[in-house]
Design an enzyme around this catalytic site. Sequence first.
Site, mmCIF file in Angstrom:
data_model
loop_
_atom_site.group_PDB
_atom_site.id
_atom_site.type_symbol
_atom_site.label_atom_id
_atom_site.label_comp_id
_atom_site.label_asym_id
_atom_site.label_seq_id
_atom_site.Cartn_x
_atom_site.Cartn_y
_atom_site.Cartn_z
ATOM 1 N N GLU A 111 49.481 -2.101 32.981
ATOM 2 C CA GLU A 111 49.563 -1.690 31.573
ATOM 3 C C GLU A 111 48.293 -2.120 30.882
ATOM 4 O O GLU A 111 47.600 -3.024 31.371
ATOM 5 C CB GLU A 111 50.733 -2.410 30.875
ATOM 6 C CG GLU A 111 52.072 -1.987 31.381
ATOM 7 C CD GLU A 111 53.182 -2.945 30.941
ATOM 8 O OE1 GLU A 111 52.949 -3.793 30.049
ATOM 9 O OE2 GLU A 111 54.266 -2.852 31.506
ATOM 10 N N LYS A 113 46.325 -4.160 28.009
ATOM 11 C CA LYS A 113 46.606 -5.398 27.267
ATOM 12 C C LYS A 113 46.256 -5.124 25.809
ATOM 13 O O LYS A 113 45.082 -5.003 25.449
ATOM 14 C CB LYS A 113 45.784 -6.560 27.822
ATOM 15 C CG LYS A 113 46.169 -7.891 27.221
ATOM 16 C CD LYS A 113 45.653 -9.023 28.083
ATOM 17 C CE LYS A 113 46.214 -10.363 27.648
ATOM 18 N NZ LYS A 113 45.835 -10.744 26.311
ATOM 19 N N ASP A 115 45.744 -5.580 21.909
ATOM 20 C CA ASP A 115 45.183 -6.710 21.179
ATOM 21 C C ASP A 115 45.822 -6.787 19.795
ATOM 22 O O ASP A 115 45.309 -6.208 18.838
ATOM 23 C CB ASP A 115 43.665 -6.507 21.075
ATOM 24 C CG ASP A 115 42.975 -7.769 20.659
ATOM 25 O OD1 ASP A 115 43.620 -8.818 20.646
ATOM 26 O OD2 ASP A 115 41.774 -7.693 20.338
ATOM 27 N N TYR A 223 56.601 -3.963 25.655
ATOM 28 C CA TYR A 223 56.175 -4.070 27.052
ATOM 29 C C TYR A 223 57.138 -4.881 27.931
ATOM 30 O O TYR A 223 56.835 -5.124 29.102
ATOM 31 C CB TYR A 223 54.763 -4.641 27.164
ATOM 32 C CG TYR A 223 54.539 -5.951 26.438
ATOM 33 C CD1 TYR A 223 55.175 -7.112 26.835
ATOM 34 C CD2 TYR A 223 53.664 -6.021 25.354
ATOM 35 C CE1 TYR A 223 54.981 -8.305 26.175
ATOM 36 C CE2 TYR A 223 53.460 -7.214 24.687
ATOM 37 C CZ TYR A 223 54.114 -8.342 25.105
ATOM 38 O OH TYR A 223 53.922 -9.519 24.460
ATOM 39 N N LYS A 310 40.531 -9.167 32.117
ATOM 40 C CA LYS A 310 39.833 -8.916 30.845
ATOM 41 C C LYS A 310 38.568 -8.109 31.101
ATOM 42 O O LYS A 310 37.757 -8.476 31.967
ATOM 43 C CB LYS A 310 39.428 -10.260 30.213
ATOM 44 C CG LYS A 310 40.593 -11.078 29.696
ATOM 45 C CD LYS A 310 40.926 -10.664 28.275
ATOM 46 C CE LYS A 310 41.955 -11.536 27.650
ATOM 47 N NZ LYS A 310 41.497 -12.649 26.911
ATOM 48 N N CYS A 404 11.163 -13.887 -1.914
ATOM 49 C CA CYS A 404 12.403 -13.123 -2.043
ATOM 50 C C CYS A 404 12.108 -11.617 -2.009
ATOM 51 O O CYS A 404 11.250 -11.141 -2.766
ATOM 52 C CB CYS A 404 13.103 -13.493 -3.350
ATOM 53 S SG CYS A 404 14.547 -12.474 -3.679
ATOM 54 N N CYS A 407 13.055 -10.422 -5.922
ATOM 55 C CA CYS A 407 12.349 -10.841 -7.136
ATOM 56 C C CYS A 407 11.003 -11.484 -6.820
ATOM 57 O O CYS A 407 10.283 -11.902 -7.714
ATOM 58 C CB CYS A 407 13.208 -11.807 -7.945
ATOM 59 S SG CYS A 407 13.389 -13.399 -7.144
ATOM 60 N N CYS A 422 16.581 -18.094 -2.233
ATOM 61 C CA CYS A 422 15.774 -17.714 -3.388
ATOM 62 C C CYS A 422 16.314 -18.570 -4.531
ATOM 63 O O CYS A 422 17.511 -18.528 -4.829
ATOM 64 C CB CYS A 422 15.966 -16.229 -3.685
ATOM 65 S SG CYS A 422 15.484 -15.762 -5.344
ATOM 66 N N CYS A 428 16.872 -13.325 -10.578
ATOM 67 C CA CYS A 428 16.814 -12.447 -9.396
ATOM 68 C C CYS A 428 17.949 -11.415 -9.498
ATOM 69 O O CYS A 428 19.130 -11.783 -9.464
ATOM 70 C CB CYS A 428 16.956 -13.283 -8.127
ATOM 71 S SG CYS A 428 16.989 -12.282 -6.641
HETATM 72 S S1 IVH Z 1 53.440 -9.151 29.310
HETATM 73 C C1 IVH Z 1 54.604 -13.899 30.131
HETATM 74 N N1 IVH Z 1 52.192 -6.964 28.663
HETATM 75 O O1 IVH Z 1 49.180 -10.785 25.971
HETATM 76 C C2 IVH Z 1 53.813 -13.023 29.270
HETATM 77 N N2 IVH Z 1 51.673 -8.943 27.459
HETATM 78 O O2 IVH Z 1 48.799 -13.678 27.308
HETATM 79 C C3 IVH Z 1 54.138 -11.592 29.567
HETATM 80 N N3 IVH Z 1 50.002 -8.606 25.678
HETATM 81 O O3 IVH Z 1 50.390 -12.612 23.596
HETATM 82 C C4 IVH Z 1 53.403 -10.747 28.672
HETATM 83 N N4 IVH Z 1 49.693 -6.456 26.024
HETATM 84 O O4 IVH Z 1 51.580 -10.366 23.524
HETATM 85 C C5 IVH Z 1 52.339 -8.286 28.399
HETATM 86 N N5 IVH Z 1 51.157 -4.934 28.213
HETATM 87 C C6 IVH Z 1 51.337 -6.236 27.953
HETATM 88 C C7 IVH Z 1 50.606 -6.877 26.932
HETATM 89 C C8 IVH Z 1 50.809 -8.247 26.721
HETATM 90 C C9 IVH Z 1 49.351 -7.509 25.287
HETATM 91 C C10 IVH Z 1 49.827 -9.954 25.074
HETATM 92 C C11 IVH Z 1 51.110 -10.669 24.787
HETATM 93 C C12 IVH Z 1 50.735 -12.129 24.862
HETATM 94 C C13 IVH Z 1 49.512 -12.116 25.698
HETATM 95 C C14 IVH Z 1 49.809 -12.830 26.999
#
Ligand code: IVH
Length: 665
Positions: A111, A113, A115, A223, A310, A404, A407, A422, A428
């Site tokens: 999946e 991740k 943010d 998720y 990441k 500056c 001025c 300045c 100014c």
């Molecule tokens: S599963 C045991 N799936 O990532 C944790 N987490 O470090 C299982 N996050 O703050 C998490 N997308 O909110 C999972 N597709 C995803 C995610 C996800 C973002 C975030 C989650 C948590 C952090 C985990």
Amino acid sequence: MDIRKRMDELINLINKYNDAYYQKNESLISDLAFDQLLSELQKLEQENPLFVLNDSPTQRVGGTITKQFKSVTHRFPMLSLGNTYNETDLKEFDSRVRKALGDEKYEYICELKFDGVALSFWYENGKLIKGITRGDGIRGDDITNNVKTIKSIPLSIKDGILPVEFELRGEGFMPNHIFEQINHERSLSGEPLLANPRNSASGTFKMQDSAVVAKRNLDCYIYAYLGYDNLFQTHEESLIKLFDLGFPISQTWEKCSDIESVLGYIEKWSLKRNDLPLNTDGIVIKINDYGQQERLGFTAKSPRWAISFKYPSEIAKTEILSISYQVGRTGNITPVANLNPVYLAGTMIKRASIHNANEMTRLDLHEGDMVFIEKGGEIIPKITGVDMSNRNPRKSIFVFPTNCPDCNSELVRVEGEANHYCMNDLFCPTQIKGKIEHFIQRKALNIENLGVETIDLLFEKSIIKDVADLYKLTTLDFIGLDGFQSKSIQNILSSIEKSKSVPFRKVLFGLGIRHVGATIAEKLVIEFKSIHNLRAASYDELIAVPEIGDRIALSIISFFSKTDHIDLINRLGQSKVQLSEENSELEIESTRLEGKSFVISGVFQNFDRDGLRDKIILNGGKVVSSISSKLDYLIAGDNMGPSKLEKANQLSIKIITEEEFLNLL
Ligand code: IVH
């Protein structure tokens, strides 16, 4: 018609249109007609409070105020994930899994991740009964009223198979287009910009007024399903069923039968993820089979059956065209690089901040250099280095100006500070306009209806030359200026009039004395009560006030030593602006940092240094200037001094980033 029947009918219709919109992307009705249905239901609910259902779609428009969020213990701790950054680490994770499962066959679900902010949703008898933040993983805040404003989250579900009680986990987020829209509006009204969608989402989820939250159109992706039964055998089954039931499951997940296809998924989404409505910083790889998940189990912090990968923070290379030097309201000069526009992490980048002269020296920037720019979650990208292989030796180095840019007065570098200033604060033009904008902002005199453009115009036409002149404005001053109707002039004048009742602490902050942020202003007002007393205070009296050190005391004394400032204060007083306050007390935000001491070093994305200092104090912490073994935290920003870092390391002081500091709060 039977009122109750009509209410049911409205609820069914609204839910039907909502589902079509959020689950199938279909608009079956115009926005206007939809709003009419919703307001009819709201009106009926107001008139017949006994008939209000707690899963009514009107819950989504908010209206409840939560003074203090209740703390709730999670039924299952909300853990974090282990991180990997490259193929080797990922393959090691796969080997560990293979070994632990004794060469049994297994599959992964990949999946993205997301943010945003981790949320937990509790359902009982098919109804959403709680929405909770992650908090410290063990206990979180009950933000149910705010969570109910997320239109894609079903408030109730009709389904025979889901158990009486179950929990879902997901990521709440502010879609990027909403974030940009809010910032656009803020820039027009001169309000400070939100730093990034993640912080904006987490700030919004913690707002007290759910009606304001509703306007911010937060969204969510689910998720994980956590049940007490064995309803699903695999994560895949849960994702499919929940999606069918109308839960927001991002359709970006894929099943992968080996680590090679996981690597393919990573590659596939490395650029495509920029087309999504939210930021993603990596992918999450999960073992599909729940039985296998259980056998793999958990470490103290994270599951052994899942890991995140990441993506490297994105870097682009482009040519530096020139450097502009921006003058801030306190006269600080910030170099900003103008770049050959380049596409990076979903946006076109034309400028990057270089912070100060030290940073310019460190980067050794020459005309025509090809520079690397990097973007984390922040709005403003930064230059991280120069591609030396591309340097043209005939081009000259950029030199920090001595005068500056506005001025032309000589710039001064204050001992011990990285910034050039300045010092011509009275004449100014950019500084003066900046000071007026600072004065009218919400945290200060809160003069609504007066935007940056109007201030520029009034200043250019010499109608105002400082903040005291605002109080002399009359309708006549606007005659002959483009774009002002009598209604808008009246609005401006009445906002100015209203600001005369703003308490002195905000006026003092609004005066923009260097290093006097909102909290310091508050402390000064508590101690000295009036501008008259503050002006008369000696250096010793000033530094005797908690949190006021040498730097702030000297800045206050220098401010009052200028006759023009005294004249300004007299004129504000004559206009009846509040210059004293009895019975003042500090408005504390929380006691989360009580007993903790902090040293601040470097440059930050979300705060200027005074703002960060204020935040610490308002939450019960203490700011100290030097590192000792008693110190709890060093907050490290960009370009922090190496000696501080070394000392903190020697004394094993906890060094935290700005983001980790925000997490502490
Ligand atoms: S599963 C045991 N799936 O990532 C944790 N987490 O470090 C299982 N996050 O703050 C998490 N997308 O909110 C999972 N597709 C995803 C995610 C996800 C973002 C975030 C989650 C948590 C952090 C985990």
